[in-house]
Scaffold this motif. Sequence first.
Motif, PDB file in Angstrom:
ATOM      1  N   VAL A  17      21.449 -17.333 -21.518  1.00  0.00           N
ATOM      2  CA  VAL A  17      22.890 -17.070 -21.423  1.00  0.00           C
ATOM      3  C   VAL A  17      23.538 -17.258 -22.787  1.00  0.00           C
ATOM      4  O   VAL A  17      24.355 -16.440 -23.223  1.00  0.00           O
ATOM      5  N   TRP A  18      23.161 -18.306 -23.494  1.00  0.00           N
ATOM      6  CA  TRP A  18      23.708 -18.584 -24.819  1.00  0.00           C
ATOM      7  C   TRP A  18      23.457 -17.419 -25.771  1.00  0.00           C
ATOM      8  O   TRP A  18      24.356 -16.954 -26.459  1.00  0.00           O
ATOM      9  N   ARG A  19      22.216 -16.949 -25.815  1.00  0.00           N
ATOM     10  CA  ARG A  19      21.881 -15.846 -26.722  1.00  0.00           C
ATOM     11  C   ARG A  19      22.702 -14.597 -26.400  1.00  0.00           C
ATOM     12  O   ARG A  19      23.128 -13.878 -27.294  1.00  0.00           O
ATOM     13  N   LEU A  20      22.936 -14.350 -25.130  1.00  0.00           N
ATOM     14  CA  LEU A  20      23.733 -13.198 -24.724  1.00  0.00           C
ATOM     15  C   LEU A  20      25.184 -13.350 -25.201  1.00  0.00           C
ATOM     16  O   LEU A  20      25.776 -12.413 -25.729  1.00  0.00           O
ATOM     17  N   LEU A  21      25.758 -14.531 -25.061  1.00  0.00           N
ATOM     18  CA  LEU A  21      27.163 -14.750 -25.422  1.00  0.00           C
ATOM     19  C   LEU A  21      27.419 -14.720 -26.925  1.00  0.00           C
ATOM     20  O   LEU A  21      28.513 -14.360 -27.355  1.00  0.00           O
ATOM     21  N   ILE A  22      26.445 -15.099 -27.722  1.00  0.00           N
ATOM     22  CA  ILE A  22      26.676 -15.092 -29.175  1.00  0.00           C
ATOM     23  C   ILE A  22      26.153 -13.834 -29.861  1.00  0.00           C
ATOM     24  O   ILE A  22      26.308 -13.679 -31.067  1.00  0.00           O
ATOM     25  N   ASP A  23      25.556 -12.924 -29.100  1.00  0.00           N
ATOM     26  CA  ASP A  23      25.090 -11.645 -29.644  1.00  0.00           C
ATOM     27  C   ASP A  23      26.276 -10.670 -29.636  1.00  0.00           C
ATOM     28  O   ASP A  23      26.395  -9.810 -28.772  1.00  0.00           O
ATOM     29  N   LEU A  24      27.170 -10.843 -30.600  1.00  0.00           N
ATOM     30  CA  LEU A  24      28.421 -10.100 -30.610  1.00  0.00           C
ATOM     31  C   LEU A  24      28.233  -8.595 -30.734  1.00  0.00           C
ATOM     32  O   LEU A  24      29.031  -7.830 -30.206  1.00  0.00           O
ATOM     33  N   GLU A  25      27.201  -8.167 -31.407  1.00  0.00           N
ATOM     34  CA  GLU A  25      26.977  -6.738 -31.597  1.00  0.00           C
ATOM     35  C   GLU A  25      26.646  -6.018 -30.287  1.00  0.00           C
ATOM     36  O   GLU A  25      26.698  -4.796 -30.225  1.00  0.00           O
ATOM     37  N   HIS A  26      26.311  -6.770 -29.243  1.00  0.00           N
ATOM     38  CA  HIS A  26      25.927  -6.160 -27.963  1.00  0.00           C
ATOM     39  C   HIS A  26      26.840  -6.564 -26.807  1.00  0.00           C
ATOM     40  O   HIS A  26      26.463  -6.424 -25.644  1.00  0.00           O
ATOM     41  N   TYR A  27      28.044  -7.073 -27.089  1.00  0.00           N
ATOM     42  CA  TYR A  27      28.964  -7.453 -26.015  1.00  0.00           C
ATOM     43  C   TYR A  27      29.262  -6.298 -25.078  1.00  0.00           C
ATOM     44  O   TYR A  27      29.317  -6.472 -23.872  1.00  0.00           O
ATOM     45  N   SER A  28      29.467  -5.128 -25.630  1.00  0.00           N
ATOM     46  CA  SER A  28      29.819  -3.982 -24.789  1.00  0.00           C
ATOM     47  C   SER A  28      28.658  -3.554 -23.892  1.00  0.00           C
ATOM     48  O   SER A  28      28.863  -2.789 -22.953  1.00  0.00           O
ATOM     49  N   ASP A  29      27.449  -4.068 -24.111  1.00  0.00           N
ATOM     50  CA  ASP A  29      26.319  -3.785 -23.215  1.00  0.00           C
ATOM     51  C   ASP A  29      26.568  -4.400 -21.839  1.00  0.00           C
ATOM     52  O   ASP A  29      26.128  -3.869 -20.833  1.00  0.00           O
ATOM     53  N   TRP A  30      27.226  -5.554 -21.809  1.00  0.00           N
ATOM     54  CA  TRP A  30      27.432  -6.242 -20.535  1.00  0.00           C
ATOM     55  C   TRP A  30      28.898  -6.329 -20.116  1.00  0.00           C
ATOM     56  O   TRP A  30      29.203  -6.571 -18.953  1.00  0.00           O
TER      57      TRP A  30
END
Length: 156
Positions: A17-30
Amino acid sequence: MFIVESTIHLAAPLARVWRLLIDLEHYSDWHPTLALKGIASVGTEIGYKFKTGMRSFPEVSTTADVTRVDRHAAFFWKLGMKGLLEVEQGFELAKSDSGTIVTHKMCCRGVLSVLAVPSLKRGFEKTTVATNQFLARFLKRGTTTARYSQQTKRHH
């Protein structure tokens, strides 16, 4: 000033979950209405785009300042105009026996926040709940495993 928050329990490991939240370049993926660009590091400026879904209120496109990054615990950013309307938004994470507890918070300050409390607060409440639902749906999909699961070394 007011604060709204929404908490959800996700059946996913905290590190994922942490990696997903700080991966700013892929926010629009989710997240279908929010796009962030940049690096999740305190003091940095990141790109911020929010689609309101209302024809009368167009997409908000601006920059935000990263205000808090506590590894595996919290990630927050702030945008707006000091004194007029400032919004600090982000996530707090906690490990549970069966996954991760995510609390999405939004804190609104400034003169406009006081004048528009009922409508602004309702909108922010809907946003925090929706964001948690988008996050949960994305984490349930199998396609996230490759990018956000822990990388293991292969032995030949």
